[in-house]
Scaffold this motif. Structure first.
Motif, PDB file in Angstrom:
ATOM      1  N   UNK A   1       0.835  -1.239  -0.132  1.00 50.25           N
ATOM      2  CA  UNK A   1       0.115   0.116   0.014  1.00 50.25           C
ATOM      3  C   UNK A   1       0.730   1.123  -0.088  1.00 50.25           C
ATOM      4  N   UNK A   2       2.054   1.276   0.641  1.00 51.84           N
ATOM      5  CA  UNK A   2       2.819   2.374   0.873  1.00 51.84           C
ATOM      6  C   UNK A   2       3.516   2.537  -0.676  1.00 51.84           C
ATOM      7  N   UNK A   3       4.070   1.481  -1.390  1.00 56.33           N
ATOM      8  CA  UNK A   3       4.502   1.761  -2.628  1.00 56.33           C
ATOM      9  C   UNK A   3       3.441   2.110  -3.613  1.00 56.33           C
ATOM     10  N   UNK A   4       2.052   1.638  -3.469  1.00 54.86           N
ATOM     11  CA  UNK A   4       1.019   1.869  -4.356  1.00 54.86           C
ATOM     12  C   UNK A   4       0.734   3.501  -4.210  1.00 54.86           C
ATOM     13  N   UNK A   5       0.831   4.102  -3.210  1.00 55.13           N
ATOM     14  CA  UNK A   5       0.679   5.477  -2.992  1.00 55.13           C
ATOM     15  C   UNK A   5       1.663   6.444  -3.705  1.00 55.13           C
ATOM     16  N   UNK A   6       2.926   5.826  -3.917  1.00 57.78           N
ATOM     17  CA  UNK A   6       3.798   6.665  -4.343  1.00 57.78           C
ATOM     18  C   UNK A   6       4.115   6.362  -6.029  1.00 57.78           C
ATOM     19  N   UNK A   7       3.652   5.479  -6.514  1.00 57.32           N
ATOM     20  CA  UNK A   7       3.914   5.113  -7.892  1.00 57.32           C
ATOM     21  C   UNK A   7       3.182   5.880  -8.870  1.00 57.32           C
ATOM     22  N   UNK A   8       3.345   6.264 -10.022  1.00 56.48           N
ATOM     23  CA  UNK A   8       2.276   6.724 -11.152  1.00 56.48           C
ATOM     24  C   UNK A   8       2.437   5.857 -12.413  1.00 56.48           C
ATOM     25  N   UNK A   9       1.271   5.848 -13.067  1.00 49.05           N
ATOM     26  CA  UNK A   9       0.972   4.934 -14.111  1.00 49.05           C
ATOM     27  C   UNK A   9       1.532   5.942 -15.304  1.00 49.05           C
ATOM     28  N   UNK A  10       2.416   5.474 -16.060  1.00 44.73           N
ATOM     29  CA  UNK A  10       3.075   5.984 -17.435  1.00 44.73           C
ATOM     30  C   UNK A  10       2.732   5.212 -18.755  1.00 44.73           C
ATOM     31  N   UNK A  11       2.253   5.697 -19.633  1.00 42.50           N
ATOM     32  CA  UNK A  11       2.249   5.112 -20.922  1.00 42.50           C
ATOM     33  C   UNK A  11       3.060   5.628 -22.097  1.00 42.50           C
ATOM     34  N   UNK A  12       3.817   4.773 -22.679  1.00 40.22           N
ATOM     35  CA  UNK A  12       4.748   5.114 -24.007  1.00 40.22           C
ATOM     36  C   UNK A  12       4.196   4.829 -25.081  1.00 40.22           C
ATOM     37  N   UNK A  13       4.405   5.451 -26.036  1.00 42.62           N
ATOM     38  CA  UNK A  13       3.840   5.186 -27.516  1.00 42.62           C
ATOM     39  C   UNK A  13       5.223   4.242 -27.908  1.00 42.62           C
TER      40      UNK A  13
END
Length: 224
Positions: free
Chosen positions: A25-37
């Motif tokens: 949960x701690x890591x989940x709060x810190x990550x950001x989803x990114x999409x690359x073409x």
């Protein structure tokens, strides 16, 4: 991708498999989803991104190049793999360039967030170190083949490395690999690789199927 929470996405990544519920949960709060073409640069050789990227979907090509622009493909990374961990650990620039081969979804964890997660999270630290050891061993293997093997041996080893058993237990390379890509993998010219591949086919070491997949015979190991 947007319908899943960060925590649900993390649970799908082997890197985080050993985390406790609170750690995840701690890591989940810190990550950001990114999409690359497709073709988009993720990290550049000689640059710093201060980010750990975890692949959710897609495929990443890892390439190193010299001052003359000659390239060597070091690895092709799949979902569950990650990049940028060495720079986070030693604070040095990236040793290779990473680009998305296809549209790729990733989780990004910044340096400060990574530092906050790591002290209370020995399992994550060990997982990353194991990944480093694996990557270094692969690098040593590639360096060895480039330095000590002829083109036949380097091509044979590269084909064996990417082949996986199919349902019948036969070693198969499912996705088509171009002669140019093989040439970059083994540090040889495309023309030389084309001659080697034709000879391997004529001698029955490999067999290209109608769907583009390639059957790799066990005795190819005698060349690698």
């Amino acid at each position: 991708m947007s319908m899943l929470s960060n925590l649900e996405l993390l649970r799908r990544v082997p890197l985080f498999a050993l985390l406790t519920a609170s750690q995840a949960e701690s890591v989940a709060d810190a990550v950001v989803k990114r999409r690359f073409k497709r073709g988009e640069l993720i990290v550049g050789q000689g640059e710093k991104s201060n980010t750990l990227f975890i692949i959710l979907t897609g495929r990443i090509r890892v390439v190193t190049s010299d001052k003359r622009g000659r390239e060597v493909i070091l690895a092709t990374l799949q979902p569950g793999d990650y990049i940028g961990e060495m720079s986070l650990i030693d604070n040095e620039a990236h040793s290779a360039t990473c680009r998305a081969e296809v549209q790729t979804d990733m989780l990004a964890l910044g340096r400060s967030e990574f530092a906050r997660c790591l002290p209370e999270n020995s399992s994550m630290a060990y997982a990353i170190m194991r990944g480093l050891v694996k990557r270094l061993r692969q690098a040593d293997r590639k360096i060895e083949s480039l330095a000590l093997m002829d083109v036949y041996g380097r091509v044979a080893r590269s084909l064996m490395d990417v082949a996986i058993p199919d349902r019948d237990g036969q070693l198969t390379i499912r996705e088509r690999i171009s002669r140019q890509d093989i040439a970059k993998m083994v540090g040889a010219s495309r023309e030389m690789v084309s001659r080697v591949m034709k000879d391997l086919e004529d001698r029955g070491f490999i067999e290209t199927r109608e769907d583009g997949s390639m059957l790799v015979k066990d005795r190819l190991t005698t060349l690698s």
